[in-house]
Design an enzyme around this catalytic site. Sequence first.
Site, PDB file in Angstrom:
ATOM      1  N   GLU A 306       0.856  -1.209   0.222  1.00  0.00           N
ATOM      2  CA  GLU A 306      -0.383  -0.254   0.255  1.00  0.00           C
ATOM      3  C   GLU A 306       0.869   1.392  -0.176  1.00  0.00           C
ATOM      4  OE1 GLU A 306      -3.788   2.099   2.802  1.00  0.00           O
ATOM      5  OE2 GLU A 306      -2.178   0.053   3.806  1.00  0.00           O
ATOM      6  N   LYS A 370      -9.691   2.952  -3.413  1.00  0.00           N
ATOM      7  CA  LYS A 370     -10.410   2.231  -1.917  1.00  0.00           C
ATOM      8  C   LYS A 370     -11.269   2.636  -1.398  1.00  0.00           C
ATOM      9  CE  LYS A 370      -8.738   1.636   3.628  1.00  0.00           C
ATOM     10  NZ  LYS A 370      -7.574   1.873   3.771  1.00  0.00           N
ATOM     11  N   CYS A 425      -5.413  -2.235   3.226  1.00  0.00           N
ATOM     12  CA  CYS A 425      -5.323  -1.846   4.088  1.00  0.00           C
ATOM     13  C   CYS A 425      -6.399  -3.135   5.224  1.00  0.00           C
ATOM     14  CB  CYS A 425      -5.645  -0.775   4.723  1.00  0.00           C
ATOM     15  SG  CYS A 425      -5.187  -0.435   6.297  1.00  0.00           S
TER      16      CYS A 425
END
Length: 564
Positions: A306, A370, A425
């Site tokens: 990430e 995301k 995440c």
Amino acid sequence: MDTGWSRPARLDLGGLAHRVALTAGWTRLVLAWLAGACGALAMPPFGLVPALALALVPAVWLLDGAATGASRTGRRLGTLLAAARIGWAWGFGYGVAGLWWLGAAFLVEADQFAYLLPLGVLGLPAVLGLFFGAGFAAARLVWSRGPARVLALAFGLSLSEWLRGHLFTGFPWNSLGMALGQNLWLMQAASWLGLYGLTVIAVALAAAPATLADAGEGRTRSAPSLGALAALALLAAAGYARVPAAATPDVPGVRLRLVQPAIPQDARFNPRNRDGILSRYLGLSDSAIGPEARGLADVTHLIWPESAFPFLIQRDPRALAEIVAALPPGTHLVTGAARADEPLPGERLRFYNAIMVIGPDGFVGSTYDKVHLVPFGEYLPAPVDEILRALGLKQFVAVPGGFTAGEPGGHLAVPGLPPVAPSICYEAIFPGAVASRRERPGLILNVTNDGWFGDTPGPRQHFAQARLRAVEEGLPLVRAANTGISAIVDPYGRIIGSLPLGTEAVLDGRLPESLGEATIFVRFGDVNFAVLLLMCLSAAVAARLVRLPRHGFGADVEKGTGSG
């Protein structure tokens, strides 16, 4: 004749339970807090499943005594409020003991965030404790005197855990079902029931020994505990039968390389480290880790974690050119990276936490933004964001205005790979949300940066939850983490390869195939969880309506106060 030896006193569970039930005031809350804190030992990385019993057995006894001290005029409401206070204290202890590592994030830029550390270490667990308080109150609402009260607790707590995972963006971290979600055999039940179904079973099994303190015949007292052990053994046997002895076949022609650079968090987002960070990624990516290895020449797909860069790669032609030059023909890079959209007239620049695909000719075009952002970490939640900014507060990630959430749905298209279900995440902790139901993907890709939390239980808990998603979905998991744990996991949850936390290294491996058919959990979602929940509720209500003869110490402590 006195020999000087005496037989040790037999543990009087009934007396102990009675004393626990009769506690009141701060003593009761402290005991509940300690019991909840003990329950955190059942979570990764400890995985001490019996610790959940040590946490929930006192919870049953405390709920037995919730009616003590309630006035006659408001006994029902007083009992429910007492149960809610017990549950809040229990959940507060569970949260502090299980989430204390969140404090590490406040010390990365201590000059800006250290003063907020108590909000993370104590504030969040205190808020999460409200869910447990509601769960304990719901359990007490259908409480009875016999063994069925164990199922009442399973109903109340499991319902509150589902709500914790869905309300206010959701935060199902360390859901109680994870006590069973770490062992390879026990975790297989997630393919049928999902995390929340495991939670119902975990609470019921762990709370069952509380009935050993009840009055009555020994067989009556021990039946729930023996039943719990039998159910646990049956669960393990079913899991053992599900996991094949042979290794999962590999997807032909796919050779993965996962890069774990272990860049310190305080250096990761500093633009002055731009050249050094990029060189570190490129050097690790092309490293030969064996006598016959040829670096990137052996790799079809290179995976970086990430937010790999302290700059916007889409706006840095020189960096992009260096990456493209390093990729051999046929090799594609899949990397986490922040990206920005050109704003419409009158709007600010919008930033996204994204996954991008880069080939030898540049951007392939497939991007994932995301969707499930971290409150206070990646954005300040509306409608209080303006107020918080006025008070000088900001999100951890230094992006003007915070990140913007992407649009849900769809897969990431990567040449040479099956359809990819991407997650960034903590998106990987949400059961049922990591893959689209419209088109079955071939793998779960999770890129993350757990460097915020150092060498603490946090990154280990994160990996364990992502691993359980592989079992629920019947899909392999490919996980690249900045500081670890990076891993390749097959669709049964078996770890094919992994890198330890905190090491700078690369992991080469093949991609396991997904299961041929969707799992029961994928097909039905939380329906089986709802069925288990309804079964527990029905049994608890039936036991309350039957009004069984008094035979538990809970009846004794309620004499003169009513059943509540």
